[in-house]
Design an enzyme around this catalytic site. Structure first.
Site, mmCIF file in Angstrom:
data_model
loop_
_atom_site.group_PDB
_atom_site.id
_atom_site.type_symbol
_atom_site.label_atom_id
_atom_site.label_comp_id
_atom_site.label_asym_id
_atom_site.label_seq_id
_atom_site.Cartn_x
_atom_site.Cartn_y
_atom_site.Cartn_z
ATOM 1 N N PRO A 92 0.841 -1.205 0.000
ATOM 2 C CA PRO A 92 0.000 0.000 0.000
ATOM 3 C C PRO A 92 0.872 1.250 0.000
ATOM 4 O O PRO A 92 1.841 1.330 0.752
ATOM 5 C CB PRO A 92 -0.789 -0.124 1.310
ATOM 6 C CG PRO A 92 0.055 -0.991 2.194
ATOM 7 C CD PRO A 92 0.762 -1.941 1.268
ATOM 8 N N LEU A 93 0.524 2.205 -0.855
ATOM 9 C CA LEU A 93 1.368 3.394 -1.044
ATOM 10 C C LEU A 93 0.504 4.644 -1.159
ATOM 11 O O LEU A 93 -0.247 4.794 -2.131
ATOM 12 C CB LEU A 93 2.184 3.238 -2.336
ATOM 13 C CG LEU A 93 3.209 2.094 -2.322
ATOM 14 C CD1 LEU A 93 3.559 1.671 -3.742
ATOM 15 C CD2 LEU A 93 4.451 2.507 -1.554
ATOM 16 N N THR A 94 0.608 5.526 -0.178
ATOM 17 C CA THR A 94 -0.097 6.799 -0.250
ATOM 18 C C THR A 94 0.480 7.628 -1.394
ATOM 19 O O THR A 94 1.682 7.854 -1.458
ATOM 20 C CB THR A 94 0.047 7.560 1.077
ATOM 21 O OG1 THR A 94 -0.653 6.836 2.082
ATOM 22 C CG2 THR A 94 -0.530 8.967 0.982
ATOM 23 N N GLN A 152 -6.838 -1.411 1.123
ATOM 24 C CA GLN A 152 -6.319 -1.196 2.465
ATOM 25 C C GLN A 152 -7.231 -0.200 3.175
ATOM 26 O O GLN A 152 -7.231 1.002 2.861
ATOM 27 C CB GLN A 152 -4.880 -0.677 2.476
ATOM 28 C CG GLN A 152 -4.319 -0.820 3.906
ATOM 29 C CD GLN A 152 -3.164 0.083 4.232
ATOM 30 O OE1 GLN A 152 -3.201 1.273 3.922
ATOM 31 N NE2 GLN A 152 -2.142 -0.469 4.857
ATOM 32 N N HIS A 207 -5.665 -1.805 7.939
ATOM 33 C CA HIS A 207 -4.395 -1.142 8.271
ATOM 34 C C HIS A 207 -4.241 -1.115 9.795
ATOM 35 O O HIS A 207 -4.811 -0.279 10.478
ATOM 36 C CB HIS A 207 -4.380 0.276 7.700
ATOM 37 C CG HIS A 207 -3.020 0.924 7.688
ATOM 38 N ND1 HIS A 207 -1.952 0.442 8.428
ATOM 39 C CD2 HIS A 207 -2.547 2.011 7.021
ATOM 40 C CE1 HIS A 207 -0.892 1.215 8.214
ATOM 41 N NE2 HIS A 207 -1.220 2.176 7.357
ATOM 42 N N ASN A 262 1.890 1.099 11.624
ATOM 43 C CA ASN A 262 2.465 2.439 11.416
ATOM 44 C C ASN A 262 1.899 3.562 12.275
ATOM 45 O O ASN A 262 1.896 4.727 11.876
ATOM 46 C CB ASN A 262 2.365 2.820 9.929
ATOM 47 C CG ASN A 262 3.358 2.028 9.097
ATOM 48 O OD1 ASN A 262 4.340 1.515 9.644
ATOM 49 N ND2 ASN A 262 3.123 1.921 7.810
ATOM 50 N N TYR A 272 -1.128 4.264 13.240
ATOM 51 C CA TYR A 272 -2.481 4.775 13.003
ATOM 52 C C TYR A 272 -3.453 4.151 14.017
ATOM 53 O O TYR A 272 -3.028 3.532 14.982
ATOM 54 C CB TYR A 272 -2.876 4.545 11.531
ATOM 55 C CG TYR A 272 -1.931 5.298 10.602
ATOM 56 C CD1 TYR A 272 -1.906 6.691 10.601
ATOM 57 C CD2 TYR A 272 -1.022 4.629 9.796
ATOM 58 C CE1 TYR A 272 -1.012 7.400 9.796
ATOM 59 C CE2 TYR A 272 -0.116 5.336 8.992
ATOM 60 C CZ TYR A 272 -0.121 6.719 9.005
ATOM 61 O OH TYR A 272 0.777 7.415 8.221
ATOM 62 N N ARG A 306 -2.395 -5.601 8.268
ATOM 63 C CA ARG A 306 -0.987 -5.206 8.224
ATOM 64 C C ARG A 306 -0.557 -4.783 9.618
ATOM 65 O O ARG A 306 -1.254 -3.991 10.277
ATOM 66 C CB ARG A 306 -0.789 -4.050 7.245
ATOM 67 C CG ARG A 306 0.684 -3.783 6.926
ATOM 68 C CD ARG A 306 0.833 -2.738 5.838
ATOM 69 N NE ARG A 306 2.126 -2.866 5.170
ATOM 70 C CZ ARG A 306 2.871 -1.834 4.762
ATOM 71 N NH1 ARG A 306 2.440 -0.597 4.943
ATOM 72 N NH2 ARG A 306 4.020 -2.034 4.146
ATOM 73 N N ASN A 320 5.526 7.475 13.375
ATOM 74 C CA ASN A 320 4.418 8.223 13.989
ATOM 75 C C ASN A 320 4.470 8.220 15.516
ATOM 76 O O ASN A 320 3.435 8.184 16.195
ATOM 77 C CB ASN A 320 3.051 7.708 13.491
ATOM 78 C CG ASN A 320 2.712 8.235 12.105
ATOM 79 O OD1 ASN A 320 3.050 9.369 11.772
ATOM 80 N ND2 ASN A 320 2.049 7.429 11.294
ATOM 81 N N GLY A 327 7.292 -1.718 -1.862
ATOM 82 C CA GLY A 327 6.642 -0.421 -1.926
ATOM 83 C C GLY A 327 7.340 0.508 -2.894
ATOM 84 O O GLY A 327 6.942 0.647 -4.053
HETATM 85 C C1 PHB Z 1 2.511 8.116 4.447
HETATM 86 O O1 PHB Z 1 1.675 8.709 3.753
HETATM 87 O O2 PHB Z 1 3.641 8.568 4.611
HETATM 88 C C2 PHB Z 1 2.173 6.834 5.029
HETATM 89 C C3 PHB Z 1 0.871 6.399 4.996
HETATM 90 C C4 PHB Z 1 0.547 5.167 5.541
HETATM 91 C C5 PHB Z 1 1.523 4.413 6.126
HETATM 92 C C6 PHB Z 1 2.813 4.826 6.157
HETATM 93 C C7 PHB Z 1 3.147 6.047 5.613
HETATM 94 O O3 PHB Z 1 1.198 3.250 6.668
#
Ligand code: PHB
Length: 377
Positions: free
Chosen positions: A39-41, A117, A193, A196, A198, A245, A253, A334
């Site tokens: 998953p990639l923002t 995700q 998710h 990380n 969140y 995940r 964070n 990623g």
């Molecule tokens: C981010 O946008 O930098 C980012 C988003 C979700 C993640 C990790 C990094 O799990």
């Protein structure tokens, strides 16, 4: 000697291929190879239209990467309060579902599979990103040194509102609806998710969770929210299409735990009992060192009977070895997938890789998004 039949040649070649490139199965989802797009923002949804994905450019981006056996979508927030970055797509409105459908259709037409995700950022946001809603978290504890990027620039994230028990039930229901919407949008399943720093991770780790009720304190209590989300999602779409995940030791964070093995150990045993499809592990610090102490990933591999998807700093040799040795069922990439739309072909051939350009990870438009070249045919 007679010339061998073409299909016989293909079979011989296939058997010589490392297992990483061979078909497999993640829960109920059949995959053409074990290379996963992480998953990639990318911050390229249509914010003015209501955080809607599915522009031609978004569709093209995912279509280009459909060589992956499985694509995990960029994080898609289950509610407006769960949004933490500019122009990330949601999965709570009909327009968002219609947009995602254009993407899942393109990925399926190109022969791959894609899971959504589903994401809630919890305290990692600012009212400027949520339409004025306050950040929420297990406890009223702000992360240190974390900033939100808004249209007005960088701002420190405020102290979050501690969710009441009734509000927790509402958020669990938002994940459930997100999962239902994912299936309506044509996704093959869902990745919750839980990593990380969140919202789910904020409940799991005691650096953010200071509750004294049923959702805080012991590992069992801190895992309660995660498992309620898993149960709600699995009841909605099936355990065989549900994954999560996790990142037990990442400091990302501003999150930490006093004993990751205790809380994540309990969680893994419970996830195993539920028979979910996969756990996607960030082994170490997100995008950083892999050798962070505190959690035994080899134990987790043995303790969970679903698929083990490994992630964090893998290269070609590491990925081939991880799957060949059975240490992982699949490996997620990623940044390499950002820069290499045809990453699987390149890894298979041992071809050189394009380098990712961090300057364009989150910028609007096609530059650094759909314009990385594939290998010449
Ligand atoms: C981010 O946008 O930098 C980012 C988003 C979700 C993640 C990790 C990094 O799990």
């Amino acid at each position: 000697m007679n010339a061998p039949l073409p299909h016989a040649i293909a079979r011989t070649l296939n058997a010589d291929l490392p297992k990483l490139f061979q078909p497999g199965r993640v829960g109920d989802i059949e995959i053409a190879n074990r290379v996963v797009m992480a998953p990639l923002t990318r911050s390229r949804a249509d914010e003015a239209a209501g955080d809607v994905p599915g522009s031609e450019m978004n569709v093209e981006y995912y279509r280009q990467r459909a060589g992956a056996g499985l694509i995990i979508s960029e994080g898609t927030q289950v509610a407006p309060a769960g949004k933490g970055y500019m122009a990330t797509p949601g999965i709570y409105s009909d327009a968002q579902v219609e947009g995602w459908k254009r993407i899942t259709d393109a990925v399926h037409a190109a022969g791959s599979k894609i899971v959504a995700q589903i994401w809630h950022v919890g305290r990692i946001t600012h009212p400027a990103l949520t339409g004025g809603l306050p950040p929420v978290a297990p406890s009223a504890v702000a992360p240190k040194g974390v900033v939100a990027y808004t249209h007005e620039g960088k701002v420190e994230v405020p102290v979050p509102h501690a969710l009441t028990v009734a509000e927790i039930a509402d958020v669990v229901d938002q994940y459930r609806r997100g999962a239902a919407n994912a299936i309506r949008a044509g996704f093959d399943g869902v990745e919750i998710h839980g990593a990380n720093g969140y919202l789910i991770d904020q409940f799991l780790r005691d650096g953010a969770n200071q509750r004294t009720d049923a959702y805080g304190g012991s590992p069992e209590n801190r895992a309660r929210f995660a498992l309620e989300v898993v149960d709600a999602v699995a009841a909605e779409i099936g355990a065989g299409r549900t994954g999560i995940r996790l990142s037990p030791v990442t400091p990302f964070n501003d999150l930490a735990d006093s004993d990751p093995q205790a809380v994540f150990g309990h969680l893994v045993r419970e996830l195993d009992l539920r028979g979910i499809a996969f756990i996607h592990w960030i082994e170490g610090a997100t995008g950083g060192p892999r050798d962070v102490p505190g959690f035994d990933f080899a134990w987790a591999r043995r303790a969970f009977r679903g698929s083990y998807i490994a992630n964090n700093g893998y290269d070609r040799a590491m990925a081939i070895d991880a799957v060949a040795s059975g240490r992982a069922d699949a490996v997620a990439f990623g940044r390499l997938f950002i820069a290499n739309p045809d990453l699987v072909q390149r890894l298979q051939r041992g071809a050189p890789l394009n380098a990712p350009n961090p300057q364009t990870f989150y910028t609007p438009g096609p530059a650094g998004y759909t314009d990385y070249p594939a290998l010449a045919a």
